[in-house]
Design a protein around this motif. Structure first.
Motif, PDB file in Angstrom:
ATOM      1  N   GLU A 274      23.557  62.451   5.037  1.00 48.09           N
ATOM      2  CA  GLU A 274      24.666  61.982   5.812  1.00 48.09           C
ATOM      3  C   GLU A 274      23.906  61.474   7.454  1.00 48.09           C
ATOM      4  OE1 GLU A 274      27.849  64.792   6.080  1.00 48.09           O
ATOM      5  OE2 GLU A 274      25.962  66.081   6.998  1.00 48.09           O
ATOM      6  N   MET A 275      22.282  61.717   7.398  1.00 49.15           N
ATOM      7  CA  MET A 275      22.375  60.937   8.940  1.00 49.15           C
ATOM      8  C   MET A 275      21.972  59.710   8.077  1.00 49.15           C
ATOM      9  SD  MET A 275      21.890  61.334  11.721  1.00 49.15           S
ATOM     10  CE  MET A 275      22.516  59.721  12.342  1.00 49.15           C
ATOM     11  N   LEU A 276      20.111  59.184   7.255  1.00 47.47           N
ATOM     12  CA  LEU A 276      20.296  58.603   6.231  1.00 47.47           C
ATOM     13  C   LEU A 276      21.639  57.354   5.551  1.00 47.47           C
ATOM     14  CD1 LEU A 276      17.456  60.239   4.303  1.00 47.47           C
ATOM     15  CD2 LEU A 276      17.237  58.796   6.202  1.00 47.47           C
ATOM     16  N   ASP A 277      22.540  58.325   5.185  1.00 43.45           N
ATOM     17  CA  ASP A 277      23.832  57.088   4.866  1.00 43.45           C
ATOM     18  C   ASP A 277      24.066  56.330   5.834  1.00 43.45           C
ATOM     19  OD1 ASP A 277      22.776  58.152   2.270  1.00 43.45           O
ATOM     20  OD2 ASP A 277      24.631  59.454   2.825  1.00 43.45           O
ATOM     21  N   LYS A 278      24.288  56.741   7.633  1.00 39.74           N
ATOM     22  CA  LYS A 278      24.303  56.611   8.439  1.00 39.74           C
ATOM     23  C   LYS A 278      23.592  54.919   8.639  1.00 39.74           C
ATOM     24  CE  LYS A 278      26.480  57.448  12.201  1.00 39.74           C
ATOM     25  NZ  LYS A 278      26.190  58.646  13.521  1.00 39.74           N
ATOM     26  N   LEU A 279      22.234  55.119   8.653  1.00 39.52           N
ATOM     27  CA  LEU A 279      21.470  54.058   8.756  1.00 39.52           C
ATOM     28  C   LEU A 279      21.228  53.235   7.836  1.00 39.52           C
ATOM     29  CD1 LEU A 279      17.982  55.867   8.912  1.00 39.52           C
ATOM     30  CD2 LEU A 279      19.404  55.015  10.621  1.00 39.52           C
ATOM     31  N   ARG A 280      21.816  53.786   6.957  1.00 47.12           N
ATOM     32  CA  ARG A 280      21.914  53.137   5.081  1.00 47.12           C
ATOM     33  C   ARG A 280      23.149  51.720   6.199  1.00 47.12           C
ATOM     34  NH1 ARG A 280      24.550  55.488   1.011  1.00 47.12           N
ATOM     35  NH2 ARG A 280      26.282  55.451   2.256  1.00 47.12           N
ATOM     36  N   ASP A 281      24.293  52.599   6.180  1.00 48.66           N
ATOM     37  CA  ASP A 281      25.307  51.754   6.492  1.00 48.66           C
ATOM     38  C   ASP A 281      25.137  50.912   7.867  1.00 48.66           C
ATOM     39  OD1 ASP A 281      27.013  53.113   4.606  1.00 48.66           O
ATOM     40  OD2 ASP A 281      27.415  54.587   5.802  1.00 48.66           O
ATOM     41  N   ALA A 282      24.476  51.262   9.019  1.00 52.06           N
ATOM     42  CA  ALA A 282      24.523  50.092   9.687  1.00 52.06           C
ATOM     43  C   ALA A 282      23.858  48.796   9.511  1.00 52.06           C
ATOM     44  CB  ALA A 282      23.597  50.994  10.563  1.00 52.06           C
ATOM     45  N   ILE A 283      22.753  48.664   9.162  1.00 54.76           N
ATOM     46  CA  ILE A 283      22.376  47.549   8.283  1.00 54.76           C
ATOM     47  C   ILE A 283      23.099  46.970   7.297  1.00 54.76           C
ATOM     48  CG2 ILE A 283      20.551  46.815   7.018  1.00 54.76           C
ATOM     49  CD1 ILE A 283      19.162  47.902   9.481  1.00 54.76           C
ATOM     50  N   VAL A 284      23.990  47.302   6.631  1.00 54.30           N
ATOM     51  CA  VAL A 284      24.888  46.455   4.879  1.00 54.30           C
ATOM     52  C   VAL A 284      25.747  46.718   6.268  1.00 54.30           C
ATOM     53  CG1 VAL A 284      26.421  47.386   3.490  1.00 54.30           C
ATOM     54  CG2 VAL A 284      24.511  48.469   3.879  1.00 54.30           C
ATOM     55  N   ASN A 285      26.260  46.254   7.467  1.00 51.26           N
ATOM     56  CA  ASN A 285      27.345  46.308   8.211  1.00 51.26           C
ATOM     57  C   ASN A 285      27.036  45.341   9.317  1.00 51.26           C
ATOM     58  OD1 ASN A 285      29.485  47.720   6.966  1.00 51.26           O
ATOM     59  ND2 ASN A 285      28.466  49.608   8.046  1.00 51.26           N
ATOM     60  N   GLN A 286      25.824  45.282   9.530  1.00 54.18           N
ATOM     61  CA  GLN A 286      25.446  44.828  10.538  1.00 54.18           C
ATOM     62  C   GLN A 286      25.488  44.672  12.144  1.00 54.18           C
ATOM     63  OE1 GLN A 286      27.578  41.852   8.721  1.00 54.18           O
ATOM     64  NE2 GLN A 286      26.442  42.481   6.610  1.00 54.18           N
ATOM     65  N   ASP A 287      24.789  46.678  12.475  1.00 58.36           N
ATOM     66  CA  ASP A 287      25.309  46.988  13.315  1.00 58.36           C
ATOM     67  C   ASP A 287      24.289  46.463  14.375  1.00 58.36           C
ATOM     68  OD1 ASP A 287      26.426  48.224  15.582  1.00 58.36           O
ATOM     69  OD2 ASP A 287      26.778  49.959  14.463  1.00 58.36           O
TER      70      ASP A 287
ATOM     71  N   GLU B 157      11.081  58.111   6.468  1.00 56.29           N
ATOM     72  CA  GLU B 157      12.042  58.810   6.046  1.00 56.29           C
ATOM     73  C   GLU B 157      13.212  57.952   6.125  1.00 56.29           C
ATOM     74  OE1 GLU B 157      14.601  62.562   4.166  1.00 56.29           O
ATOM     75  OE2 GLU B 157      12.693  63.142   6.353  1.00 56.29           O
ATOM     76  N   ALA B 158      13.652  57.587   7.376  1.00 62.74           N
ATOM     77  CA  ALA B 158      14.410  57.154   8.028  1.00 62.74           C
ATOM     78  C   ALA B 158      14.398  55.479   7.499  1.00 62.74           C
ATOM     79  CB  ALA B 158      14.761  56.782   9.560  1.00 62.74           C
ATOM     80  N   ILE B 159      12.945  55.003   7.227  1.00 67.90           N
ATOM     81  CA  ILE B 159      13.365  53.966   6.314  1.00 67.90           C
ATOM     82  C   ILE B 159      13.532  53.695   5.115  1.00 67.90           C
ATOM     83  CG2 ILE B 159      11.029  51.991   6.339  1.00 67.90           C
ATOM     84  CD1 ILE B 159       9.725  52.889   8.802  1.00 67.90           C
ATOM     85  N   GLU B 160      12.990  54.819   4.239  1.00 73.21           N
ATOM     86  CA  GLU B 160      12.833  54.277   3.050  1.00 73.21           C
ATOM     87  C   GLU B 160      14.116  55.411   2.836  1.00 73.21           C
ATOM     88  OE1 GLU B 160       9.178  56.968   1.592  1.00 73.21           O
ATOM     89  OE2 GLU B 160       7.430  55.198   1.700  1.00 73.21           O
ATOM     90  N   GLY B 161      14.410  56.378   3.221  1.00 73.41           N
ATOM     91  CA  GLY B 161      15.651  56.977   2.837  1.00 73.41           C
ATOM     92  C   GLY B 161      16.676  56.352   3.501  1.00 73.41           C
ATOM     93  N   GLY B 162      16.847  55.401   4.725  1.00 71.24           N
ATOM     94  CA  GLY B 162      18.437  54.772   5.101  1.00 71.24           C
ATOM     95  C   GLY B 162      18.396  53.461   5.277  1.00 71.24           C
ATOM     96  N   LEU B 163      17.252  52.659   5.733  1.00 70.70           N
ATOM     97  CA  LEU B 163      17.127  51.422   6.309  1.00 70.70           C
ATOM     98  C   LEU B 163      16.891  50.632   5.422  1.00 70.70           C
ATOM     99  CD1 LEU B 163      15.647  51.898   9.596  1.00 70.70           C
ATOM    100  CD2 LEU B 163      17.765  51.221   9.669  1.00 70.70           C
TER     101      LEU B 163
END
Length: 216
Positions: free
Chosen positions: A5-18, A38-44
């Protein structure tokens, strides 16, 4: 909140230009025990891949992709020192990125540089309108390291300079010490083969995958 869920939040922050929120979410992920790689590879990076795909499909345009890149940069300001401490990028190598001499178009260059940094490369960004002498000097400083040369050219005239760069590397006996990836609108697989470089990529998101592949 679980790690995914945390990685998904990171992903969404990039997708939503946050841009404003991405740094805080990155710190939140670290506090939750997620490591920088992990934060980079799994989220950002997942988010940037989505953005790259949307851009390629003409679902978003340059302003949005640049805002996502800024959000990524905000996160990387926090993560880069941790990557250095952990030597997380040591096994990947150093990417020397630049825009070919005679060319100042840097949007693609900046996106690719961001993506490579997010995938563990140590970045040496030489900027735009870079002469071959500067490139050779930088490679010599990194003698004995794993080096990827990443050049960009948007115009056909500056693309021709990529051939000169490869020839300069041969003359300086540096060609075998680096991998070479060139990009830009006029660059094709045929051109890469003709000049003796190693690879090109279709877009910034694909560039990281290609770069990691040729550095294996």
């Amino acid at each position: 909140m679980g790690n995914q869920e945390m990685l998904d939040k990171l992903r969404d922050a990039i997708v939503n230009q946050d841009i404003n929120g991405c740094a805080g979410i990155t710190q939140e992920a670290l506090d939750a025990g997620i490591g920088p790689v992990e934060a980079i590879e799994g989220g950002l990076s997942v988010g940037m891949k989505i953005i790259g795909d949307k851009f390629e499909a003409a679902e978003i345009y340059l302003p949005q992709i640049m805002m996502s890149a800024k959000a990524m940069n905000a996160a990387m300001e926090i993560l880069t020192p941790l990557l250095a401490d952990a030597k997380a990028g040591e096994g990947v190598g150093t990417a020397i990125t630049f825009v070919q001499e005679g060319d100042i178009h840097d949007i693609g260059h900046r996106l690719v540089t961001t993506m490579l940094g997010a995938n563990g490369f140590k970045i040496v960004d030489l900027g735009v309108d870079v002469p071959n002498d500067d490139i050779m000097d930088e490679i010599k400083k990194l003698e004995g390291s794993k080096v990827l040369l990443v050049g960009s050219a948007l115009m056909t005239t500056s693309m021709l300079g990529q051939k000169d760069t490869v020839e300069a590397l041969v003359e300086e006996n540096l060609r075998n010490s680096v991998k070479i990836m060139f990009g830009g609108a006029p660059v094709s697989d045929g051109w890469i083969a003709e000049i003796g470089a190693d690879a090109t990529a279709e877009n910034a998101a694909d560039a990281a995958r290609v770069a990691l592949d040729i550095m294996k």
